[in-house]
Scaffold this motif. Sequence first.
Motif, short mmCIF file in Angstrom:
data_model
loop_
_atom_site.label_atom_id
_atom_site.label_comp_id
_atom_site.label_asym_id
_atom_site.label_seq_id
_atom_site.Cartn_x
_atom_site.Cartn_y
_atom_site.Cartn_z
N PHE A 257 -6.52 -17.02 -0.58
CA PHE A 257 -5.95 -18.33 -0.90
C PHE A 257 -4.43 -18.27 -0.93
N GLY A 258 -3.88 -17.07 -1.03
CA GLY A 258 -2.42 -16.94 -0.95
C GLY A 258 -1.92 -17.39 0.41
N LEU A 259 -2.63 -16.94 1.46
CA LEU A 259 -2.27 -17.35 2.81
C LEU A 259 -2.49 -18.84 2.97
N LEU A 260 -3.63 -19.33 2.46
CA LEU A 260 -3.95 -20.75 2.61
C LEU A 260 -2.93 -21.64 1.93
N SER A 261 -2.56 -21.27 0.71
CA SER A 261 -1.67 -22.17 -0.01
C SER A 261 -0.21 -21.89 0.28
N GLY A 262 0.07 -20.79 0.92
CA GLY A 262 1.44 -20.54 1.30
C GLY A 262 2.24 -19.79 0.25
N ASN A 263 1.56 -18.98 -0.56
CA ASN A 263 2.28 -18.17 -1.54
C ASN A 263 2.23 -16.71 -1.09
N ALA A 264 3.37 -16.24 -0.57
CA ALA A 264 3.41 -14.92 0.05
C ALA A 264 3.07 -13.81 -0.95
N ALA A 265 3.47 -13.97 -2.21
CA ALA A 265 3.20 -12.93 -3.20
C ALA A 265 1.70 -12.83 -3.46
N TRP A 266 1.04 -13.96 -3.61
CA TRP A 266 -0.42 -13.94 -3.81
C TRP A 266 -1.12 -13.37 -2.59
N GLN A 267 -0.61 -13.78 -1.42
CA GLN A 267 -1.24 -13.31 -0.18
C GLN A 267 -1.25 -11.79 -0.15
N LYS A 268 -0.11 -11.21 -0.48
CA LYS A 268 0.00 -9.76 -0.45
C LYS A 268 -0.94 -9.13 -1.47
N GLU A 269 -0.97 -9.72 -2.67
CA GLU A 269 -1.83 -9.20 -3.73
C GLU A 269 -3.30 -9.15 -3.28
N MET A 270 -3.73 -10.26 -2.67
CA MET A 270 -5.11 -10.34 -2.21
C MET A 270 -5.39 -9.31 -1.12
N SER A 271 -4.50 -9.20 -0.14
CA SER A 271 -4.71 -8.27 0.96
C SER A 271 -4.68 -6.83 0.46
N MET A 272 -3.78 -6.55 -0.49
CA MET A 272 -3.65 -5.18 -0.98
C MET A 272 -4.92 -4.73 -1.72
N LYS A 273 -5.63 -5.67 -2.34
CA LYS A 273 -6.89 -5.31 -3.00
C LYS A 273 -7.86 -4.72 -1.98
N LEU A 274 -7.99 -5.40 -0.85
CA LEU A 274 -8.90 -4.92 0.19
C LEU A 274 -8.42 -3.60 0.76
N ILE A 275 -7.12 -3.54 1.04
CA ILE A 275 -6.57 -2.33 1.66
C ILE A 275 -6.73 -1.13 0.72
N ASN A 276 -6.40 -1.33 -0.55
CA ASN A 276 -6.53 -0.23 -1.52
C ASN A 276 -7.98 0.21 -1.69
N ALA A 277 -8.89 -0.75 -1.70
CA ALA A 277 -10.31 -0.39 -1.84
C ALA A 277 -10.76 0.45 -0.65
N ALA A 278 -10.33 0.07 0.54
CA ALA A 278 -10.72 0.82 1.74
C ALA A 278 -10.12 2.22 1.71
N VAL A 279 -8.87 2.30 1.31
CA VAL A 279 -8.22 3.61 1.24
C VAL A 279 -8.91 4.48 0.17
#
Lengths: 456, 137
Positions: A257-279
């Motif tokens: 929803f960070g990407l959808l609503s246009g909040n770059a900080a939230w977008q990063k937070e959301m993506s980093m959750k997935l990336i960190n889990a995969a790592v």
Amino acid sequence: MSTPPGSDDRLELELDQPRVSVKAPAVRFDRQGELTDAERVEKAMGNFVKDFGRTAAIYMESCIHCGMCAEACHFYEVTKDPKYTPIWKLEPFKQAYKREYGPFAFLFRALNLKPRVTAEQLQEWQHLIYDSCTVCGRCSLMCPMGIDIAALISQARHGMFHAGLVPHELWAVAERGKREGSPLGATPKVFKDRLEWLADDHEVEIPLDKARAEVLCTMSSIEIMKYPDSVVATARIMNHLGLDWTFRSDGYEATNFGLLSGNAAWQKEMSMKLINAAVACGAKTLILPECGHAYTALRWMGANMYGKPLPFRVLHMSEFLAENVQNGRLKLRKLPKSATFHDPCQVSRRGGAIEAPRVVLEALGVELREMFPTKGTNWCCGGGGGVVANRRADELRHKVFRIKMEQIEQTGAEVPVTSCANCRQTFDDGQAHYKWDKEMHSLLELVAENLAEEAT
Amino acid sequence: MLFFEDVFSDLRGCDCSDVFGCAWPTLPTGVITFLSAVSLAALVAVLIHRLTDPVKRLISNFDDYFSWFLTAAPLATGMLAFAHAGGAPYEKLLAIHILSAEALLIWFPFGKLMHAFLIFAARGTTGVLFERKGASL
Ligand code: SF4
Ligand code: SF4
């Protein structure tokens, strides 16, 4: 009207309807926060040009006002109202660009050639930017100057979000996302409970939080809350392939929803959750669910969030299925029916994963009857970009859905299939509205229902 | 295209061979007149379309019309000069014609006409992005 202090903005979700949204608000608040009008305009414009300066400038300078983008847009196509011309949806932003940022801004200001943009004007444009644009990108393809109008509109939405000028429902959903970590209430606890319930009910093994796994699967909130069969289907297919896979409660939500609503900080937070889990689990492949913008967020923007190349592959569910069809691991029963494929805009037109679903449908042995137009130029379902959740847009959205129904009727296919849960709920809602006899199917679920018995 | 015609027809007016020892090739007058007429007709048609089509009318601004005017002006004045219209002295008409062509050149980098170059920048920007994703029609 701005939000009165103490009012309950935490609107309840409505999950039992054909489409997921918040309950119809008694009074709409399409203006949020306590900013002054001047601050709103400044925030809207500042965030519009931010991170996008040079590209936006080239695009803004390039438009020759030829009007060809109008015919590309389903909202213009069904209404023939010139205000739905894609580039017109950006008019206040163009005006502000010329006045404040363009190479001749000083002249425009000194001679007042372009008047200052007002908050009222932006409020008026909210309808054009949010209710009548699904950010489908069809206009971007048709523009002779190659202007990516859809990208400009999502950038304008970023500005509008920061200015507190977002339609009620979208804002309520984004706010919930920020508060709970999932826009539709699919919190880690809810996710865990649902997995247990599904595993019991469907007698399928669903691994969660394995410390190491080759493959990390993710889900969209629409699937978790509304189409849980997709979760089961994912598990069945992974088990069928005999993969070492898992879901992770620290990174399962692919909806960004960070990407959808246009909040770059939230977008990063959301993506980093997935990336960190995969790592964390040493995954070699991360599979994105049947969701459009999740693909854009991680497949095309993930590495930018991470700051370096991702140490694993990112595949959309349809790409993953196609890959396993092609390497011979995924064996399917034949489905003796005719089908047609609805291209989700963000995966096909804007994502490039156009052939993958067709490879899978071929393996299912269906008679594929393509719509006209199809693939990159297929018409949008009308529900993307949050439009499906926005009640104010219902009437218009139902109008544009007729294009889709006609397209599908013309193919005469028995089974419409798509690979995006948001398209699917838009179809469900359109189907209910028009009492249509065609039901949209998920490619993933179709595959899970037709796994060949003997596992490889 | 309009541009070349204009340059070619203007070049007919001056004799460069004095300075350079050779002259630019020139097109026959008949061709110039014919092409100018066709271009002017096309420009008028385009303007009518812009004024009557509801979409174009809504999204057009000063720049669109001004750029149109400056593009059409050298063609119109050139033809007038050639025809010695209204019995006005040829030099005067020619001067107006040359001025209008200069106005076009001056305006070029500031207005809509820049699309002739910006098309490469804009299409390039989008193209690079889509090429990376493998998105196609
Ligand atoms: S098609 Fe492109 S150049 Fe033409 S009006 Fe639309 S945005 Fe401008
Ligand atoms: S992105 Fe799609 S919905 Fe939005 S203006 Fe362009 S064609 Fe219309």
